[in-house]
Design a protein around this motif. Structure first.
Motif, PDB file in Angstrom:
ATOM      1  N   ARG A 244     -25.176  -4.222  16.616  1.00  0.00           N
ATOM      2  CA  ARG A 244     -24.067  -5.283  15.697  1.00  0.00           C
ATOM      3  C   ARG A 244     -24.367  -6.845  15.864  1.00  0.00           C
ATOM      4  NH1 ARG A 244     -18.072  -3.338  18.090  1.00  0.00           N
ATOM      5  NH2 ARG A 244     -18.707  -1.581  16.203  1.00  0.00           N
ATOM      6  N   VAL A 245     -23.909  -7.544  14.624  1.00  0.00           N
ATOM      7  CA  VAL A 245     -23.941  -9.084  15.180  1.00  0.00           C
ATOM      8  C   VAL A 245     -22.106  -9.230  14.944  1.00  0.00           C
ATOM      9  CG1 VAL A 245     -26.237  -9.097  13.861  1.00  0.00           C
ATOM     10  CG2 VAL A 245     -24.350  -9.293  12.898  1.00  0.00           C
ATOM     11  N   LYS A 246     -21.601 -11.108  14.703  1.00  0.00           N
ATOM     12  CA  LYS A 246     -20.970 -11.061  14.432  1.00  0.00           C
ATOM     13  C   LYS A 246     -20.895 -11.961  12.897  1.00  0.00           C
ATOM     14  CE  LYS A 246     -18.899 -13.262  18.862  1.00  0.00           C
ATOM     15  NZ  LYS A 246     -19.508 -14.729  19.659  1.00  0.00           N
ATOM     16  N   GLU A 247     -19.968 -12.086  11.665  1.00  0.00           N
ATOM     17  CA  GLU A 247     -19.978 -12.543  11.066  1.00  0.00           C
ATOM     18  C   GLU A 247     -20.822 -13.717  11.040  1.00  0.00           C
ATOM     19  OE1 GLU A 247     -16.711 -11.708   8.660  1.00  0.00           O
ATOM     20  OE2 GLU A 247     -16.681  -9.857   8.604  1.00  0.00           O
ATOM     21  N   THR A 248     -21.413 -13.993  10.103  1.00  0.00           N
ATOM     22  CA  THR A 248     -21.663 -15.442   9.538  1.00  0.00           C
ATOM     23  C   THR A 248     -22.486 -15.260   8.394  1.00  0.00           C
ATOM     24  OG1 THR A 248     -22.698 -15.320  11.666  1.00  0.00           O
ATOM     25  CG2 THR A 248     -23.546 -16.851  10.773  1.00  0.00           C
ATOM     26  N   GLU A 249     -22.985 -16.296   8.179  1.00  0.00           N
ATOM     27  CA  GLU A 249     -23.579 -16.668   6.437  1.00  0.00           C
ATOM     28  C   GLU A 249     -25.178 -16.579   6.793  1.00  0.00           C
ATOM     29  OE1 GLU A 249     -22.087 -16.994   3.478  1.00  0.00           O
ATOM     30  OE2 GLU A 249     -20.139 -16.743   4.700  1.00  0.00           O
ATOM     31  N   TRP A 250     -25.150 -16.424   5.834  1.00  0.00           N
ATOM     32  CA  TRP A 250     -26.931 -16.485   5.626  1.00  0.00           C
ATOM     33  C   TRP A 250     -27.641 -18.025   6.081  1.00  0.00           C
ATOM     34  CZ3 TRP A 250     -31.312 -12.919   5.940  1.00  0.00           C
ATOM     35  CH2 TRP A 250     -33.032 -13.361   5.981  1.00  0.00           C
ATOM     36  N   SER A 251     -29.206 -17.867   6.630  1.00  0.00           N
ATOM     37  CA  SER A 251     -29.594 -19.285   6.318  1.00  0.00           C
ATOM     38  C   SER A 251     -30.656 -18.389   6.205  1.00  0.00           C
ATOM     39  CB  SER A 251     -28.795 -20.033   8.661  1.00  0.00           C
ATOM     40  OG  SER A 251     -30.937 -20.796   8.380  1.00  0.00           O
ATOM     41  N   ASN A 252     -32.284 -19.496   5.631  1.00  0.00           N
ATOM     42  CA  ASN A 252     -33.003 -19.800   5.707  1.00  0.00           C
ATOM     43  C   ASN A 252     -33.744 -19.783   6.832  1.00  0.00           C
ATOM     44  OD1 ASN A 252     -32.945 -18.528   2.904  1.00  0.00           O
ATOM     45  ND2 ASN A 252     -33.046 -20.693   2.523  1.00  0.00           N
ATOM     46  N   ASP A 253     -32.926 -20.582   7.617  1.00  0.00           N
ATOM     47  CA  ASP A 253     -33.627 -20.666   9.077  1.00  0.00           C
ATOM     48  C   ASP A 253     -33.278 -19.211  10.275  1.00  0.00           C
ATOM     49  OD1 ASP A 253     -34.925 -21.851  12.105  1.00  0.00           O
ATOM     50  OD2 ASP A 253     -33.335 -23.152  12.210  1.00  0.00           O
TER      51      ASP A 253
END
Length: 424
Positions: free
Chosen positions: A325-334
């Protein structure tokens, strides 16, 4: 004096038990890929069993008795045919330590659940090998799966594009002759099970049905879960988890998933777990909810709290699961700005969901797998999900006593002795 003698006798009785005791993880066999070679971990020892670096294009597969490992490796020779990257199928006997090539061009190996027969594909042809020779079983087959009795297959024939549009994907039941040498027809034992509608809908989501894959039977054998997908590029964003009764009389679309979606049955109950929600991860770590559907009522529950997303799961028992599980987050190329998952234990009916792993900074815990025979969990600990090197960890089901088990592992598969399985 008598008391001392009694204590001595008790000690002598239990001493052999302690002397023979082994770490419980040694009872599990692991076949895995590392640095372009096939390895085994057995009796606590790792051993490289292939000695020419190759590209392994499929997870190694254990036979039902743990005596054989089937593996699919990219061919180093040119093979005439339609395949641009042909793969050879081999088997390895863990007792004789001998390798044997089954087919010079084949893929998707699947062992019978009851005997040492290996099914696989060559183009659209479904085949079976008894490890001495192989037999053509049916034509025009997409994906397939064994029935639990090992005497039949469920198979899909994908839709095809014609001038007037797409045809329908169709599910078939394909029976086996008891004597494979006596088989004279590729159609005699084929029965149409169900024609999938060309367009499927669930809520406000609809998709064009092209292929059916990843067939899994419920614990009682009465239901089959599978994934229906549209064209390849669209499938990365949206698929459907579907159910059909084993007799083909009842079909249901359960929910939307994405191209990495997989459904898994609870160990003993007709409960189907899956991660619902369309959209590939590069669109954001969101809309990925752990759901469970109960059959035959077809009632579903969402087990993911708000502001979180699930990346993978495993059943621990009929009433509990472990998720990545992760916290909802926008995608990052980094990569450093992407969320790193931890493992959580979910108990159905209990509002409390316990975090059971705490990976170091910049590391994430993925792909949980519960090993019932030793009542342990394993997972991959990865610094970057795109990183080639990844490590397999093992721990108690509450995350305690965690330790690195196998370093630098790629595709892998476990063999558990079903007679040794424990209740969690």
């Amino acid at each position: 004096m008598k008391k001392q003698v009694s204590l001595l006798l008790i000690f002598l009785i239990i001493l052999p038990v302690f002397a023979q005791a082994k770490p419980i993880e040694e009872t599990i066999r692991v076949a895995f890929i590392r640095d372009g070679y096939l390895w085994l971990k057995m009796n606590g020892e790792e051993k490289k069993i292939t000695h020419v670096g190759s590209k392994y294009t499929y997870q190694p597969q254990w036979s039902h008795d743990g005596k054989w490992v089937a593996y699919q490796v990219e061919s180093k020779k040119e093979v005439s045919g339609e395949s641009e990257n042909p793969t050879e199928l081999w088997v390895y006997n863990v007792e004789t330590k001998k390798h044997k090539r089954i087919a010079i061009e084949g893929y998707n190996p699947q062992w019978s659940p009851v005997e040492n027969l290996l099914a696989f594909k060559i183009g659209g042809v479904l085949n079976i090998s008894n490890l001495d020779r192989f037999y053509n079983i049916a034509l025009g087959v997409g994906d397939f799966g064994w029935y639990p009795d090992g005497r039949s297959f469920i198979a899909a024939s994908g839709a095809s594009l014609r001038p007037d549009g797409w045809t329908n994907p169709v599910l078939f039941k394909i029976g086996l002759e008891r004597n494979l040498d006596a088989s004279t027809s590729l159609t005699k034992n084929v029965t149409k099970l169900f024609t999938i509608p060309s367009e499927l809908k669930k809520g406000n989501v609809s998709l064009l049905a092209i292929d059916a894959t990843r067939f899994l039977f419920s614990p009682d054998g009465k239901w089959i879960s599978f994934i229906v997908s549209p064209t390849a590029s669209w499938s990365m964003d949206s698929d459907f988890v579907c159910i059909i009764s084993s007799d083909g009389q009842h079909f249901e679309v359960i929910d939307e998933t994405n191209g990495e979606g997989v459904a898994k049955w609870a160990p003993h109950l007709n409960r189907l777990g899956y991660i619902a929600g369309g959209g590939r991860i590069v669109f954001g770590f969101k809309n990925k909810n752990m759901k469970v559907t109960e059959l035959p009522a077809f009632t579903s529950i969402n087990l993911t709290p708000k502001y979180f997303a699930e990346l993978g799961f495993t059943w621990k028992a009929d009433h509990s699961l472990i998720v990545s599980r992760v916290k909802e987050t926008e995608w990052s190329n980094d990569p450093k700005k992407r969320p790193d998952p931890s493992l959580f234990l979910i108990k159905i009916g209990n509002q409390q969901q316990a975090k059971i792993t705490n990976p170091p900074r910049d590391f994430g815990d993925y792909n949980p797998s519960y090993l019932s025979s030793i009542n342990k969990i394993t997972w991959l600990r990865i610094k970057d999900v795109a990183e080639i090197k990844r490590d397999l960890w093992i721990a108690d089901t509450d995350g305690k006593n965690a330790k690195l088990w196998i370093k630098n592992i790629r595709e892998y598969n476990f063999f558990e002795d079903s007679s040794n399985k424990k209740s969690p």
